[in-house]
Scaffold this motif. Sequence first.
Motif, short mmCIF file in Angstrom:
data_model
loop_
_atom_site.label_atom_id
_atom_site.label_comp_id
_atom_site.label_asym_id
_atom_site.label_seq_id
_atom_site.Cartn_x
_atom_site.Cartn_y
_atom_site.Cartn_z
N GLU A 81 21.29 10.88 -18.32
CA GLU A 81 20.56 11.47 -18.94
C GLU A 81 21.08 11.84 -20.64
O GLU A 81 19.99 12.21 -21.11
N CYS A 82 22.09 11.53 -20.68
CA CYS A 82 22.42 11.67 -22.21
C CYS A 82 21.61 10.52 -22.95
O CYS A 82 21.06 10.84 -24.00
N TYR A 83 21.39 9.67 -22.32
CA TYR A 83 20.56 8.43 -22.80
C TYR A 83 19.06 8.81 -22.62
O TYR A 83 18.35 8.98 -23.81
N THR A 84 18.45 9.21 -21.50
CA THR A 84 17.19 9.25 -21.43
C THR A 84 16.60 10.81 -22.14
O THR A 84 15.66 10.77 -22.71
N GLU A 85 17.53 11.83 -22.12
CA GLU A 85 17.03 12.81 -22.69
C GLU A 85 17.04 12.77 -24.22
O GLU A 85 16.47 13.39 -25.21
N THR A 86 17.92 11.68 -25.13
CA THR A 86 17.90 11.54 -26.24
C THR A 86 16.77 10.90 -26.57
O THR A 86 16.16 11.26 -27.64
N VAL A 87 16.37 9.90 -25.98
CA VAL A 87 15.02 9.30 -26.12
C VAL A 87 13.85 10.34 -26.11
O VAL A 87 13.16 10.30 -27.12
#
Lengths: 479, 378
Positions: B145-151
């Motif tokens: 989620e560090c990836y998806t929430e940054t997007v």
Amino acid sequence: MAYNYDSKLRKERLPTQWCPGCGNGIVLNAIIRAMDTMGWKKEDVCLVSGIGCSGRMSSYMDCFTFHSTHGRPVAYATGIKFAEPEKPVIVVSGDGDGLAIGLSHFLHGCRRNIDLKYIIINNFIYGLTNSQASPTTPLGMWAVTQPFGNIENTFDACDLAIAAKATFVARSTTLDLLRLEKVLTAAFQHKGFSFVEILSGCPVNFGRKNDMGAPKEMDDWIGSIGVPSARWQTLSEEEKEGKFPVGILKQTAGAKEYCEKYSEHVKKIREEDHGTGIFCETIAPEDQENEECDSVKRQFRFTGVGGQGIISAGEILCEAMIRSGLHSATSLAMNSQVRGGPTSRDVLCDKKEINYPYAINGEIEFMLSVADSSYQIYKKGVTPGGIIVIDPNLVHASSDDRKTWKILEIPIVEIAKKEIGNIAAQSSIALGIAVSITKCVKEEILLQSITEMVPKKSIPANIKAFKLGIEYAERVLKE
Amino acid sequence: MRKLKANGNELIALAAEDAGCTFFAGYPITPSSEVMSILSKRFPLIERKFIQMEDEIGSICAAIGASLTGKRSMTNTSGPGMSLKAEQIGQAHMAEIPLVIVNVMRGGPATGLPTRTSQGDVLQSRAPTHGDVKTIVLAPSTTSECYTETVRAFNLAERFMQPVILLSDETLAHTSRDVLIPDLSEIQKTLVTRRVNYLSDYQPCDVKDDEPAILNPFFTGKPYHITGLFHDKTDFPTEKPDLCQQLIDRQFRKVDNHLRDIEKVEKYRYDDADYLIVCYGSVYLSARDAADTLRKEGLHVGIFCPKTLWPSPVKRLEDASKKFDASNILVVEMNKGQYLREVERAMGKRLPFLSKVNGRLFEPPEIMNKIREMHHGV
């Protein structure tokens, strides 16, 4: 012939909010004339101002304008300019904005030599907020916060700019209109950080309160302190006191501008071999593990002090576990000491997805330690009967420890020094030991991860270290 | 999907790249520095802009400045840097300039525990600046989620024209693991484009009373002015009482009237649960293990995990409050109750609370023991 300012003024915002006798309007007009000389279109120009009377400059100039925060216009403008290097960016501050709260950004803008046209209108006082002392309020002068006369020494803005390596530095006053326009035009023509200080009068909140009753007296004083640079040279040190040279004080031709430098740098590194710079290893999505399966979680710990390769050993083992089709997580515990602080790297693997990423205290089956400080802190995480590999030259296990855990001694650091000749190889020795004892992954998969993750030039040393680690571990296990 | 080995900081950097961020300005601070050092190498190699500024304030200013030119822009920091950036966060709210601010939390206050994990900046993120601002704060609770929430942060920033804060923490930042993240092509399909208006009567704040300002990228269209002062629809300063009121009302309404686009909650094993853990961020990882293990003991435990922390999911918390008795809901946080009060406010009742502020993530047994105590009525 009367000059027509209309095309670059927001006429609907006039008259300005500035007091009668203020120098800011003179500066506004001079900026417009210099922009015209440059042939700049308002659609191509950005003006950023800070807070103070000078901050209102952005309201009246018809171009892209940003009335920013106190002291920060240079930093905001750095972002705008760096994002759009082809567009002229003008920044306007006062002496409080640019030399007190925002001094740092001013100096770093000079150092960076980014092509900003930075104008500080120095009226020697915080005019907008009713006469607080600024870093340029002359010694002995009255300010509402120096009611008995200012006792603080002053800054010379141009001296600061020169010291901070600005490539264009000039000063003018609001009385000398021709010189003002000339230095602004020269600043606008210069490629690089271009700093112009403009000495200006604040008759209402500075002059009036310092025995200069009328705006004319204020202007006379401004006129008297700006000395053309040619005549400046002839003045004695005493005569220079309280006065400032005006004119272009420094202009360095050919110094690389920041945005140009960045773009050349980008071009150069893209032609060289720096790899892709991609920072996460992509692993082919093989069969996803069946989440319904039972947990077979295994927990390992590597401990040492910062700088011993503990962090990289954990990363490499984690990668090899993932390559082996397992879920793996490796977490870190370190203190805020860069080198020499106790560090612990937990590595977990499971057929099920891992949530909590640290080893559970009392459940670790294997720990390796190359520093006594971290051994003493982290050993209690190991399950009774579990294996702890220590470097006997560095770690001291008590007789109680030897009863609680199976302690194996391998002089890892000495092996790295003597047999490999490279202290950095100790992480691969540790990995060889770990895989030999725990059989957590296949040796060839771990070796593949090592060769992919260590620096290219040290691959042979690390392969040798890994194999030595296995050999030593096998030998110790036999004993 | 892509399978990677990565830690949270690496995934934030990758997400920034994939979400079309072309400008990064930062200042080094543990434990967020890796985001910056990764981009310092990657961004020049792909012809994007990277700059290390002279301080925390300078870095957010430069990032906001770049955003004014239409670039997707990001800055990163940890607690002390967040405090330093405070004034400029307000400036970006007032002037309605999109920006992603990453705060990888460490122990605080003050210099605190620089290398240890924490959730101590949750209240700060709700009110990070003086005055009334309606912040949007996202908290990834897993590494991927560090990836998806940054997007998502980039998209929300562009959609609502304001800073979006991503609250990560040291545990997520420094744990490497296998992750599955969406393919780049999937991400690109979701990207929100900033609205522009090139009509001749353009005025930046001439918008509906629940919509964000429209700021054309600088150097495109008709020149305009923006300011941190109260302003009218022309974006020039005003002090007229009705216009001042309307401005802040609109900036709140643009978020409040679009909560469905902003809120995000994960409910784990919720429907048949008798006990509910409310948590967010990396505490979720401990709670997952605790819930799974307790289920083997016959205790039906579920999790309510907001991914958007602010605005808080009031309606969904109310629903949860109807489903669970107050004595069966446990709020777990690595702070002294910064979200607890919000959960209690939404649920209208006092709740059991498990707190930790020593820089270490809860071990799952700590949460399990607390639930067992609740079960046995201790």
